[in-house]
Design a protein around this motif. Structure first.
Motif, PDB file in Angstrom:
ATOM      1  N   PHE A   1      31.210 -10.140  22.892  1.00 51.47           N
ATOM      2  CA  PHE A   1      30.664 -10.225  21.125  1.00 51.47           C
ATOM      3  C   PHE A   1      31.174  -8.588  21.003  1.00 51.47           C
ATOM      4  CE2 PHE A   1      28.661 -13.833  22.184  1.00 51.47           C
ATOM      5  CZ  PHE A   1      29.277 -15.196  21.182  1.00 51.47           C
ATOM      6  N   ILE A   2      30.681  -7.411  21.698  1.00 48.76           N
ATOM      7  CA  ILE A   2      31.010  -6.095  21.500  1.00 48.76           C
ATOM      8  C   ILE A   2      31.987  -6.291  21.296  1.00 48.76           C
ATOM      9  CG2 ILE A   2      30.979  -4.543  21.966  1.00 48.76           C
ATOM     10  CD1 ILE A   2      27.654  -4.614  22.736  1.00 48.76           C
ATOM     11  N   CYS A   3      33.473  -6.368  21.577  1.00 52.51           N
ATOM     12  CA  CYS A   3      34.687  -6.349  22.205  1.00 52.51           C
ATOM     13  C   CYS A   3      35.695  -6.894  21.221  1.00 52.51           C
ATOM     14  CB  CYS A   3      34.884  -6.501  23.588  1.00 52.51           C
ATOM     15  SG  CYS A   3      34.326  -5.412  24.621  1.00 52.51           S
ATOM     16  N   TRP A   4      34.800  -8.521  20.283  1.00 52.69           N
ATOM     17  CA  TRP A   4      35.943  -9.318  19.794  1.00 52.69           C
ATOM     18  C   TRP A   4      35.120  -9.165  18.874  1.00 52.69           C
ATOM     19  CZ3 TRP A   4      40.025 -11.148  20.457  1.00 52.69           C
ATOM     20  CH2 TRP A   4      40.930 -11.115  21.293  1.00 52.69           C
ATOM     21  N   LEU A   5      34.542  -8.795  18.579  1.00 52.86           N
ATOM     22  CA  LEU A   5      33.192  -8.736  16.723  1.00 52.86           C
ATOM     23  C   LEU A   5      33.908  -7.510  16.171  1.00 52.86           C
ATOM     24  CD1 LEU A   5      31.530  -9.076  15.195  1.00 52.86           C
ATOM     25  CD2 LEU A   5      30.025  -8.352  15.645  1.00 52.86           C
ATOM     26  N   PRO A   6      34.738  -6.318  16.520  1.00 52.84           N
ATOM     27  CA  PRO A   6      35.011  -5.632  15.064  1.00 52.84           C
ATOM     28  C   PRO A   6      36.689  -6.341  15.060  1.00 52.84           C
ATOM     29  CG  PRO A   6      34.040  -4.497  16.589  1.00 52.84           C
ATOM     30  CD  PRO A   6      34.137  -5.976  17.456  1.00 52.84           C
ATOM     31  N   PHE A   7      37.264  -6.946  15.987  1.00 54.64           N
ATOM     32  CA  PHE A   7      38.662  -7.443  15.659  1.00 54.64           C
ATOM     33  C   PHE A   7      38.383  -8.979  14.892  1.00 54.64           C
ATOM     34  CE2 PHE A   7      41.187 -11.144  16.817  1.00 54.64           C
ATOM     35  CZ  PHE A   7      42.420 -11.335  16.687  1.00 54.64           C
ATOM     36  N   GLN A   8      37.333  -9.205  15.033  1.00 57.44           N
ATOM     37  CA  GLN A   8      37.024 -10.482  13.994  1.00 57.44           C
ATOM     38  C   GLN A   8      37.422 -10.017  12.386  1.00 57.44           C
ATOM     39  OE1 GLN A   8      37.684 -13.583  14.716  1.00 57.44           O
ATOM     40  NE2 GLN A   8      37.356 -13.787  16.736  1.00 57.44           N
ATOM     41  N   ILE A   9      36.033  -8.540  12.453  1.00 59.28           N
ATOM     42  CA  ILE A   9      35.729  -8.505  11.355  1.00 59.28           C
ATOM     43  C   ILE A   9      37.030  -7.852  10.320  1.00 59.28           C
ATOM     44  CG2 ILE A   9      34.767  -6.521  10.264  1.00 59.28           C
ATOM     45  CD1 ILE A   9      32.002  -7.057  12.086  1.00 59.28           C
ATOM     46  N   VAL A  10      37.601  -7.618  11.202  1.00 59.97           N
ATOM     47  CA  VAL A  10      38.914  -6.569  10.312  1.00 59.97           C
ATOM     48  C   VAL A  10      39.612  -7.798  10.176  1.00 59.97           C
ATOM     49  CG1 VAL A  10      41.462  -5.654  11.394  1.00 59.97           C
ATOM     50  CG2 VAL A  10      39.110  -4.192  12.156  1.00 59.97           C
ATOM     51  N   SER A  11      40.162  -9.231  11.140  1.00 63.56           N
ATOM     52  CA  SER A  11      41.454 -10.160  10.354  1.00 63.56           C
ATOM     53  C   SER A  11      41.536 -10.445   9.283  1.00 63.56           C
ATOM     54  CB  SER A  11      41.050 -11.420  12.292  1.00 63.56           C
ATOM     55  OG  SER A  11      41.972 -10.647  12.835  1.00 63.56           O
ATOM     56  N   VAL A  12      39.433 -10.934   9.190  1.00 60.92           N
ATOM     57  CA  VAL A  12      39.093 -10.864   7.521  1.00 60.92           C
ATOM     58  C   VAL A  12      39.156  -9.823   6.457  1.00 60.92           C
ATOM     59  CG1 VAL A  12      37.133 -12.088   6.388  1.00 60.92           C
ATOM     60  CG2 VAL A  12      37.313 -12.625   8.754  1.00 60.92           C
TER      61      VAL A  12
END
Length: 341
Positions: A249-260
């Motif tokens: 979640f630490i690795c993928w949460l920033p990417f998910q936020i940026v994608s939105v």
């Protein structure tokens, strides 16, 4: 940092995740072929090479240990699948590295689609396996007798196959909307047209939100059950799972936020480009971290640091034996509880 670096990062983000800007924005990018000379670009390439080398080595070791050296069990089935997903992802990194360095996609349409498919598949399969492990832990503690009688390697393998099948279905958009922009240099990009919001919504919902809620619910049940049975000292089987999930979640949460945020065109500035760079790089880093987490979770690390493979096997085997002891203790406690008349 100059603006000429950003197109390289856009390609890197697209190759990693299947997210891209519109075709009109692609046409406005610098079309001159060239090689990676900017400091930030060089650092990105070096980082990807490190991920590739460590990911292939570490995940290859886990695959060898859990698949061939250790006795088959439900736990080894989970971790074998997780390592296989990360290994496949790392194996495709040379295509991304070459694309960043040369600022040109030279591998054709098939590999363009295949590369995007594998990288999206890695995201879904990794989080689905973590969800499966969490649910498995929850069932083991909540229904110990049932788990001891019905929890088999064959059923675990079937669940893993189902998880990979669903992951493949959710990764189809990465193939369907991936195209080659025939200009000099050629670009492998995602042409979502009017489907960009749908793709981002599906990825956020099934690749983050639902898994997060499921894992959170499982942990709440586990904590309540363990405290109710006064088994606070028997939490060791869940340490590795906790670390793996937190790392994901630490690795993928920033990417998910940026994608939105990317859906809002007004935020597309230099700061947002930097956020894309960091989030994409952080997401890719998750694929080489897991084997090292296995190793560092083993007992007496300082005494065993000379044998990395032994550390991985020790961590997974220790969790398997501890999980069995936890199941036995829970079953014993439940059997001693008075039955309601």
């Amino acid at each position: 940092m100059t603006s000429t670096v950003y197109p390289d990062y856009d390609k890197y983000l697209q190759a990693l995740t299947g997210v891209s800007n519109s075709i009109e924005e692609q046409l406005h990018e610098d079309s001159n072929p060239g090689y990676c000379r900017e400091a930030a670009c060089v650092i990105t390439v070096i980082f990807n090479v490190i991920i590739f080398l460590l990911g292939i080595t570490g995940n290859g070791a886990v695959i060898w240990i859990t698949g061939f050296k250790m006795k088959k069990s439900v736990n080894t089935t989970w971790y074998l699948s997780l390592a296989l997903s990360d290994f496949i992802f790392c194996a495709t990194l040379p295509f991304t590295i070459d694309n960043i360095v040369k600022n040109n996609w030279i591998f054709g349409l098939f590999l363009c689609k295949f590369n995007a498919f594998v990288m999206t598949l890695n995201m879904y399969s990794s989080i689905f396996i973590l969800v499966i492990i969490s649910v498995d832990r929850c069932i083991t503690v909540k229904f110990p007798v049932w788990a001891q009688n019905r929890r088999t390697v064959k059923k675990a393998s079937l669940v893993v196959v189902l998880a990979w099948f669903v992951s493949s279905l959710l990764s189809i958009p990465s193939v369907k909307f991936r195209e080659i922009l025939n200009k000099s240099p050629e670009e492998c990009y995602a042409k979502y047209e009017d489907h960009h919001k749908t793709v981002v919504f599906v990825r956020f919902t099934f690749g983050f939100l639902i898994p997060f809620l499921t894992i959170f619910t499982c942990y709440a049940i586990l904590i309540h059950k363990l405290r109710a049975n006064q088994m606070s000292k028997s939490t060791k089987p869940y340490k590795i799972m906790t670390i793996l999930t937190t790392t994901f979640f630490i690795c993928w949460l920033p990417f998910q936020i940026v994608s939105v945020l990317e859906l809002d065109r007004s935020v597309h500035n230099s700061a947002f480009k930097t956020a894309q760079q960091v989030s994409a790089t952080l997401a890719s880093a998750n694929s080489f971290l897991n084997p090292f987490l296995y190793a560092f979770m083993a007992k007496d690390l300082k005494k065993k640091c000379y044998s990395f493979l032994s550390n991985i096997e020790s961590a997974i085997d220790e969790e398997t034996r501890s999980a069995f002891r936890t199941t036995s203790i829970t079953s014993s406690v439940d059997n001693k509880l008075p039955t309601a008349v």
